[in-house]
Each structure stands twice: as C-alpha cells, then as structure tokens.
Enzyme design. Structure first.
Site, PDB file in Angstrom:
ATOM      1  N   GLY A 114       0.838  -1.185   0.000  1.00 44.96           N
ATOM      2  CA  GLY A 114       0.000   0.000   0.000  1.00 44.96           C
ATOM      3  C   GLY A 114       0.879   1.244   0.000  1.00 44.96           C
ATOM      4  O   GLY A 114       2.064   1.172   0.314  1.00 44.96           O
ATOM      5  N   LYS A 115       0.326   2.371  -0.384  1.00 46.24           N
ATOM      6  CA  LYS A 115       1.076   3.628  -0.329  1.00 46.24           C
ATOM      7  C   LYS A 115       0.081   4.776  -0.421  1.00 46.24           C
ATOM      8  O   LYS A 115      -0.947   4.664  -1.101  1.00 46.24           O
ATOM      9  CB  LYS A 115       2.074   3.728  -1.488  1.00 46.24           C
ATOM     10  CG  LYS A 115       3.235   4.663  -1.220  1.00 46.24           C
ATOM     11  CD  LYS A 115       4.251   4.013  -0.287  1.00 46.24           C
ATOM     12  CE  LYS A 115       5.503   4.869  -0.142  1.00 46.24           C
ATOM     13  NZ  LYS A 115       6.559   4.186   0.613  1.00 46.24           N
TER      14      LYS A 115
END
Length: 426
Positions: A114-115
């Site tokens: 994720g980011k």
C-alpha cells in the site's frame, strides 16, 4: 501539438507504476507463473482519493487532496508509507504500492503493498496545521485503514509525530486504543525501538554481504553515499563500524570527499542539521551528482528517485551499486549497468529494513509486548540475511538475470503462490 520520441541517449518519461510493471514483466519472463496472475499484479486493487478540509491558522479553510493506493493483499493487510509532498499523485502511489508488495514478499513478511500521500508541503505548514491535516486525513481514511486492513507508516514529509496524531485520531473515533493502525510511532505509545534507523541498517548489512559475495574485503572497500539523511547516515555509520572506508558523502546542498575516509559519527546528517554535510571541513567539495561518478568500490544512492539515468550511467565508475532510496535507477540505466557488468542490488531488498521493523512493531502492538533495541537489531539482521540468501539463490540459479530480477523472482513466486492457493473469487 507534436511530440518528439526520445532518442537512445535519453530516458523516456516513466512513472513509478510504469517502471514497476516493466520490472514485473522481466521477472515473470524467467519463471513459470500464471499469466493471469501477472496481469492482476499490474493493477492496484483500489485507489482511494479523498478531499481533506483543513482550517488554517489564518482562519481560512483549505482543501488538500489525499490518495491511498492498495495494490495486493493476497499475503496479508496492505502496508506502506504515507507521504506529504507537493508532487504526490495517484500514479506515484500506485507504483510505490507495487514496490511495497514485492518488498514485503522478498522479506517474507505477511503484508501486501500500500502507499498513500497528500498533495501538500509540510514545510510551509505550521505544526498545528500539520496536526489538523493529519487528524482529518485519518478520519477520511478511517473506513479503509486498520490493524488488519491497511497499516500506514512514515514517509517523505511525515514522521513519528505524524503517526502519533493519526493513531490517536483513529483510536478516538473507534472508541478504543489501536496502536497497530500505524507503525513508526514514538515508542511511548507502541512504536518500536530501531524503526527509524532500520532502512539504513539494512542497506549496510546487504552492502556488507554483497561486498563479500564479490570477494572483496570490507576493510579495504571504499564507499560513497549520496543522501546523508536518515537512510544514508545510518548506513554510513554502520558500514564504518563494519570497517568500510566511507570516502564521500552528500546532502541536498552538495557533496564532500576525503580519500582517507570520514569518521561518519563526526559528520552531522542533513536530518540532524540541514547543510552540515556540505558545510563540513573536508579535503574536497563537489556537486551532489558528481558523487555518483566517483571511482569507488560501492556507491549507494540513498536520497531521491531517478538519480541514476541514461545521462550518467556510462560515467558511473563504482564496482557495485546498492540502492538505498526507493527507485533511484531508471529502467534504461538499469539496462546499461547490466550491459556494463556492474551489479546493482535493488531497493526492494537493500532498504527493506524499514518495513521489516514496521512488521516487528505491528507484532509488538498486537501482542502488547515491547522488544528491546538489541532484540530488534538482532532479529532485523537475521531477517535481512535470510532474504539475502533467498535472492542470492535465485541470482545464482539463473545465468541471465540481474539482482533486481532475482529479487522480483523471489517476491513474485511468493505472491503468485498466495494467489494460486486463494484462487479467484467468486
């Protein structure tokens, strides 16, 4: 309007997501993996965009745009940094979330990639404005984050205090304390000792192993490090302790060189006091980008992305490159280093200490048991050596792969295996 195609002497414009997809394709070409799974992994599971209204100190209301990209969760909850920067885009978050998937898989950590980020310059905001921005962002993202869903961490423009505000806001809305919703917090509220130093420590450990792999004595190795911030300074100081000769350092303002080597503990990092590296009394001063072309055994780009390009790849004289930053090498530069026979150890292995100690922090939070700094560092070194041996095994098993492709092979096999077992629902 017409556009001119890039020549062979230019790097074609490429986003982080495009680079990540090219790297995935190259790894997939070396192993037997379901093309359908590869196609799935070229796309994020979801990308969330939120508007974040913030009352500024002046009394006006400003709307900031935030993103959170979820790439893959076949192996566990999404995990990745949260950055505040004026150039944050959805596409950048997608690419960085893909790298996080591979990084977690290479380290065999039960997380997916994720980011996220907010289009903002935290340096122009007051502390209260940064706090209000973070607390409102936590509320806007509350439905998609959580200790078993998505666990943010500090990144560019954010820090332990940011994570403390985020954790507190999430916990207040949930009605109970949830320290595991983020990592990179202060230890007093469930953060892990050694988290901030971890990416630099892992870079140093992997550099040491790579130096040994190529038959060099670390006590005779010369090292140049671009970026003397959190990653670069910690890598330099640990390599110094290992016996390496750190002969060149750089911060955003410039670079310094001493053929006899620096006492790295005597040089103040850019994070500790901006400008102190380039202002240090050294035998030689040079431009920041000149450091990358010095005749040294090891060069470590530990500052920004896309600093090794087609424009300077032919001028790099180092025998070995170890990536400390995320994405410091463009696709074309990667190809040039492979053609020149310069081994390059990729970021998804070298700087994976950050997410590894984040995993340790998450374990400490859900088990309500803190580890000592010694326990953290010992476990980190053990995990890094295991990952190094896994990647080295893939590298030596395939005659025609680079170290980056070897790391991707390890990661892709693990992610693909998880998809195979879980299947496609419905």
């Amino acid at each position: 309007m017409t556009t001119t195609a890039p020549t062979e002497s230019e790097d074609p414009p490429e986003t982080a997501a495009e680079t990540a997809r090219h790297q995935l394709d190259r790894a997939a070409s070396h192993i037997d993996v379901d093309p359908g799974i590869v196609e799935r992994l070229k796309h994020p599971k979801s990308v969330h965009q939120v508007s974040v209204p913030v009352e500024m100190d002046s009394g006006e209301t400003r709307i900031f745009t935030g993103y959170r990209a979820h790439h893959d969760s076949a192996r566990g909850p999404f995990k990745g940094g949260l950055r505040y920067h004026p150039d944050v885009t959805a596409e950048e978050c997608v690419g960085l979330s893909m790298w996080m998937t591979w990084k977690c898989a290479v380290m065999d950590i039960p997380f997916g990639g994720g980011k996220g980020g907010v289009v903002a310059n935290p340096k122009t905001l007051s502390e209260r404005e940064n706090e209000r921005l973070t607390r409102r962002l936590a509320e806007e993202l509350r439905d998609i984050v959580g200790p078993m869903r998505d666990i943010p961490a500090p990144d560019m423009g954010t820090n332990a205090q940011t994570m403390a505000w985020f954790m507190d806001s999430y916990s207040m809305q949930e009605g109970e304390s949830h320290p595991g919703v983020v990592t990179g917090k202060p230890p007093v509220i469930g953060g892990s000792y050694g988290r901030e130093e971890a990416p630099g420590r892992s870079v140093a450990v992997i550099a040491r192993e790579a130096i040994d792999h190529y038959g060099h004595d670390i006590e005779e190795a010369t090292v140049a490090i671009q970026g003397f911030g959190s990653v670069g300074a910690n890598a330099a100081r640990l390599l110094d302790e290992f016996g390496a000769n750190v002969v060149a350092l750089a911060d955003v303002n410039g670079a310094i060189r001493d053929p006899d080597g620096f006492d790295t503990h005597d040089v103040i990092s850019h994070e500790e006091q901006p400008g102190m590296v380039s202002g240090y009394d050294a035998p030689e001063s040079l431009a920041n980008d000149e450091l990358l072309e010095l005749d040294v055994d090891v060069v470590i780009p530990a500052a920004l992305g896309n600093v090794l390009t087609v424009d300077n790849a032919d001028d790099v004289q180092a025998d070995l490159i170890v990536e400390g930053a995320n994405g410091p090498t463009t696709t074309r530069a990667d190809e040039i280093f492979a053609e020149r026979g310069i081994p390059l150890i990729p970021d998804i292995l070298a700087n994976a200490g950050g997410v590894t100690v984040s995993y340790f922090e998450w374990l400490q939070d859900i088990n309500r048991r803190a580890w000592t700094l010694e326990e953290v560092n010992e476990e980190l070194e053990s995990e890094m050596l295991t990952a190094w041996n896994d990647v080295r095994g893939a590298y030596t098993a395939h005659d025609d792969v680079t170290w980056r492709e070897a790391a991707y092979i390890v990661g892709l096999r693990r992610v693909a295996a998880a998809h195979e077992v879980r299947g496609l629902w419905p």
